[in-house]
Scaffold this motif. Sequence first.
Motif, mmCIF file in Angstrom:
data_model
loop_
_atom_site.group_PDB
_atom_site.id
_atom_site.type_symbol
_atom_site.label_atom_id
_atom_site.label_comp_id
_atom_site.label_asym_id
_atom_site.label_seq_id
_atom_site.Cartn_x
_atom_site.Cartn_y
_atom_site.Cartn_z
ATOM 1 N N LEU A 25 0.833 -1.199 0.000
ATOM 2 C CA LEU A 25 0.000 0.000 0.000
ATOM 3 C C LEU A 25 0.866 1.245 0.000
ATOM 4 N N LYS A 26 0.447 2.249 -0.753
ATOM 5 C CA LYS A 26 1.160 3.528 -0.792
ATOM 6 C C LYS A 26 0.650 4.431 0.326
ATOM 7 N N ALA A 27 1.431 5.469 0.631
ATOM 8 C CA ALA A 27 1.110 6.338 1.762
ATOM 9 C C ALA A 27 -0.274 6.959 1.637
ATOM 10 N N HIS A 28 -0.662 7.351 0.419
ATOM 11 C CA HIS A 28 -1.959 8.009 0.253
ATOM 12 C C HIS A 28 -3.125 7.014 0.271
ATOM 13 N N GLU A 29 -2.822 5.727 0.368
ATOM 14 C CA GLU A 29 -3.876 4.714 0.367
ATOM 15 C C GLU A 29 -4.293 4.270 1.768
ATOM 16 N N ILE A 30 -3.688 4.864 2.785
ATOM 17 C CA ILE A 30 -4.084 4.540 4.158
ATOM 18 C C ILE A 30 -4.380 5.817 4.941
ATOM 19 N N GLU A 31 -5.185 5.675 5.974
ATOM 20 C CA GLU A 31 -5.481 6.758 6.906
ATOM 21 C C GLU A 31 -5.083 6.280 8.297
ATOM 22 N N PRO A 32 -3.885 6.637 8.770
ATOM 23 C CA PRO A 32 -3.418 6.141 10.069
ATOM 24 C C PRO A 32 -4.329 6.556 11.224
ATOM 25 N N TYR A 33 -4.577 5.604 12.117
ATOM 26 C CA TYR A 33 -5.276 5.844 13.375
ATOM 27 C C TYR A 33 -4.237 5.679 14.474
ATOM 28 N N GLY A 34 -3.368 6.674 14.615
ATOM 29 C CA GLY A 34 -2.279 6.561 15.568
ATOM 30 C C GLY A 34 -1.088 5.816 14.977
ATOM 31 N N TYR A 35 -0.308 5.193 15.854
ATOM 32 C CA TYR A 35 0.961 4.572 15.473
ATOM 33 C C TYR A 35 0.796 3.207 14.820
ATOM 34 N N ASP A 36 -0.184 2.415 15.286
ATOM 35 C CA ASP A 36 -0.213 0.997 14.921
ATOM 36 C C ASP A 36 -1.515 0.525 14.267
ATOM 37 N N LYS A 37 -2.381 1.438 13.865
ATOM 38 C CA LYS A 37 -3.641 1.081 13.204
ATOM 39 C C LYS A 37 -3.873 2.032 12.043
ATOM 40 N N ALA A 38 -4.589 1.568 11.041
ATOM 41 C CA ALA A 38 -4.928 2.447 9.922
ATOM 42 C C ALA A 38 -6.175 1.946 9.226
ATOM 43 N N LYS A 39 -6.880 2.862 8.594
ATOM 44 C CA LYS A 39 -7.946 2.530 7.670
ATOM 45 C C LYS A 39 -7.355 2.459 6.267
ATOM 46 N N ILE A 40 -7.826 1.482 5.497
ATOM 47 C CA ILE A 40 -7.417 1.389 4.095
ATOM 48 C C ILE A 40 -8.486 2.065 3.258
ATOM 49 N N LYS A 41 -8.089 3.026 2.450
ATOM 50 C CA LYS A 41 -9.039 3.681 1.567
ATOM 51 C C LYS A 41 -9.557 2.671 0.547
ATOM 52 N N LEU A 42 -10.705 2.924 0.003
ATOM 53 C CA LEU A 42 -11.349 1.947 -0.868
ATOM 54 C C LEU A 42 -10.697 1.837 -2.238
ATOM 55 N N ASP A 43 -9.846 2.777 -2.601
ATOM 56 C CA ASP A 43 -9.209 2.735 -3.926
ATOM 57 C C ASP A 43 -8.454 1.442 -4.222
ATOM 58 N N HIS A 261 4.714 -9.394 12.303
ATOM 59 C CA HIS A 261 4.610 -8.289 11.350
ATOM 60 C C HIS A 261 4.007 -8.679 10.001
ATOM 61 N N THR A 262 3.240 -9.739 9.978
ATOM 62 C CA THR A 262 2.460 -10.057 8.786
ATOM 63 C C THR A 262 1.282 -9.088 8.734
ATOM 64 N N PRO A 263 1.040 -8.413 7.611
ATOM 65 C CA PRO A 263 -0.098 -7.484 7.537
ATOM 66 C C PRO A 263 -1.422 -8.210 7.754
ATOM 67 N N ALA A 264 -2.304 -7.591 8.515
ATOM 68 C CA ALA A 264 -3.601 -8.195 8.821
ATOM 69 C C ALA A 264 -4.703 -7.156 8.656
ATOM 70 N N ILE A 265 -5.768 -7.553 7.990
ATOM 71 C CA ILE A 265 -6.937 -6.693 7.838
ATOM 72 C C ILE A 265 -8.042 -7.256 8.736
ATOM 73 N N ILE A 266 -8.566 -6.402 9.602
ATOM 74 C CA ILE A 266 -9.633 -6.821 10.514
ATOM 75 C C ILE A 266 -10.815 -5.901 10.278
ATOM 76 N N HIS A 267 -11.942 -6.496 9.847
ATOM 77 C CA HIS A 267 -13.052 -5.637 9.425
ATOM 78 C C HIS A 267 -14.388 -6.369 9.485
ATOM 79 N N GLY A 268 -15.330 -5.792 10.218
ATOM 80 C CA GLY A 268 -16.667 -6.363 10.318
ATOM 81 C C GLY A 268 -16.691 -7.526 11.286
ATOM 82 N N GLY A 269 -17.877 -7.796 11.862
ATOM 83 C CA GLY A 269 -17.922 -8.871 12.841
ATOM 84 C C GLY A 269 -19.248 -9.558 13.021
#
Length: 554
Positions: A25-43, A261-269
Motif C-alpha cells: 500500500l502507498k502512503a496516500h492509500e491509508i489513513e493512520p489511526y495513531g501509530y499501529d492502526k490504519a484505515k485502508i481507503k477503498l481505492d 509483522h504479517t499485515p492483517a486486515i480486521i473488518h466487520g464482525g
Amino acid sequence: MQTDIEIAQAADVKPITEIATIAGLKAHEIEPYGYDKAKIKLDPTVKRDKTLGKLILVTSINPTPAGEGKSTVTVGLADALQMAGKKTMIALREPSLGPVMGMKGGATGGGYAQVIPMADINLHFTGDFHALTSAHDTLAAILDNSMQQGNPLNIDPRRILWKRVLDINDRALRHINIGMGGPTSGVPREDGFDITVASELMAILTLSTDLMDLKSRIARIVVGYTYTKKPVTVNDLGVAGALTVLLKDAIKPNLVQTLAHTPAIIHGGPFANIAQGTNSILATKTALQLADYAVTEAGFGADLGGEKFLDVKVPLLGKTPDTIVIVATVRALKHHGNVALKDLNIENVDALKMGLKNLGQHLTAMGRYGIPVIVAINRFTDDTEVELQVVKTYVEQFGASAYTTEVWAKGGVGAKTLAAAVIEKSAQESDFTPLYQSSDDATNKLNSIVQVIYGGQGVELSQVAQRQLLEFKQLGWDKLPIIMAKTQYSLSDDAKQLGAPKKFVIHIREFVPKLGAGFLVAMTGSILTMPGLPKHPAALDIDIDKNGIITGLF
C-alpha cells in the motif's frame, strides 16, 4: 507463563506505515489511526491490476468450552506462509464487546500467534461497531418518529422488525416496552434489543462492494409492515443517505499486524450463529489483491461459518477458497466424546474416537464443495502421541491429512508443516460446487443444509414459518440465500447434542427477511440475538493500573 495480553504488550510493534509498505500500500492509500492502526481507503480494492492470490479458509469443528483456537491457527498459519517466502495477508473479523466482556473472549489469536494491538482491537478499535450501533439506532428513532408524526407510511406498530441494538450482552433488554409517558413520548409498543453484531447493518457492511452498494443495500432494508401488510423500507423512510454517512468510515477495512509483522486486515464482525460470520468482502478482496496468499476464517464451526462463507459470501466475492483448513483439538474432540472438562487432560482414546465423528461430519460437509481440505490439530501440552496419531489416522479415511500445529507457543514456526501442506494443496485444481442453486426454493435450500452439512434428516417448519414462506413467495423473496441461525455447539439445534447426532430434525420457528443483506434468516430452536452474561463475566477480571497497563484481558 505469560498471558496473551502480556505477550502482546511486550511485542516489537512496527509503525503502521511500515506494515502498509510490506502489504504493498502507498502512503496516500491509508489513513493512520495513531501509530499501529490504519484505515485502508477503498481505492486499492478497485485499482489493483493483479491476479488474485490464493484464498485459504480456516474453519473448525463445533466449538466447545475446551477450546479450539481457530483464530490462533489462522494467525500462525499466515505467519508460517510469510516465513516460507510467500507474500501473505490475513483477513479477520472484529471482536464484539459482548463476548469480550462476557465469556468467549477476544478474537485476535493467542500466545505467539496474535494480531496486535490486541487490547485496542478487542475494545473500541477504530470505532466501527460504535458507528454501526449509532446508524442502527438512528434508523430506529426515525421509524418511531414517523409513527409519532402522523404515521404517513401507515406503519403497523405490531409488525415492526427493526429492533434497537447494543454491543454488549444484556439479556434484560431482549423484550421491552417503549413510548411510555404520554402522547409526547412516542407511540407505545413492544420492542427489544439485539446485539450490534446481529444488526442487518453489520451484515450489509460486510457484504457491500463499495460505498454506493452499501447505500443501495441500506435503502432495501425492510423495517416492518403497514396495516395492510405491505413492506416498509428504509427507502420509504428516506434516510438511506444519512445512515450511509454515519458508516462512511466504518466501511473502510482496518490494517494492523501480527506479532511477526504479517499485515492483517480486521473488518466487520457478524456472528456465524445469527448472521453470515465472516469478515467483509472488501477486507478479503483487498487481501487477495495485495498478497499471494490471503488467509481468512469463518466463525464458529464449519456447519455455520464454513457453509455460509461458501454459499453466501463466495458468490459475492467472486473467488472460491483454494484450500479449506478445519481446526480441531484433541481436548475438544474428547469433549464431543462426552468427557467432562476436568478429565480432558487424561488420555482417553475411546472417547476421542467417539468425538472424532464430529470432525468426520465436517470433513464430509466441506469435502462436498470440491475444494481440498486439510485438518490442523491445535496441540495442547497434555495431548499424547497416541491420541494425535488416532486423529491423523481417522482423517486419512476421508482422503485428507492432519497436521499438528504449535502456534500458541511457537508462532509461525509451529505451523511450518501445515503451511507447506497448504501451499501444495492450493496449487491443485479444484472444482467448486455450491450446495444449492439460487433458483431452489427455501425449503429445498434448508433441507440441503441440514442433510449435507449437518448430517440430519431435514427441517420442520412451524405454522408461522410456513405462512411466512407463502407471503415471501408473493413478494418475490422466496429464492434468497438462507442464513441458518442455529446454536454453534451442536450440529443439531440442541446445544446438548454433542458429537455427530443422527436422525435429527432442525426446527424453524420463524424467518426474518434481510432484504438489504440479501438473505432470509431461519431462526431455529432457542437461538438468541441478544446473548446474556455468564455467572462470572470476563469483565470481573479486567483491570487497569495508573500507568494504563491493562490486565485480565485474556
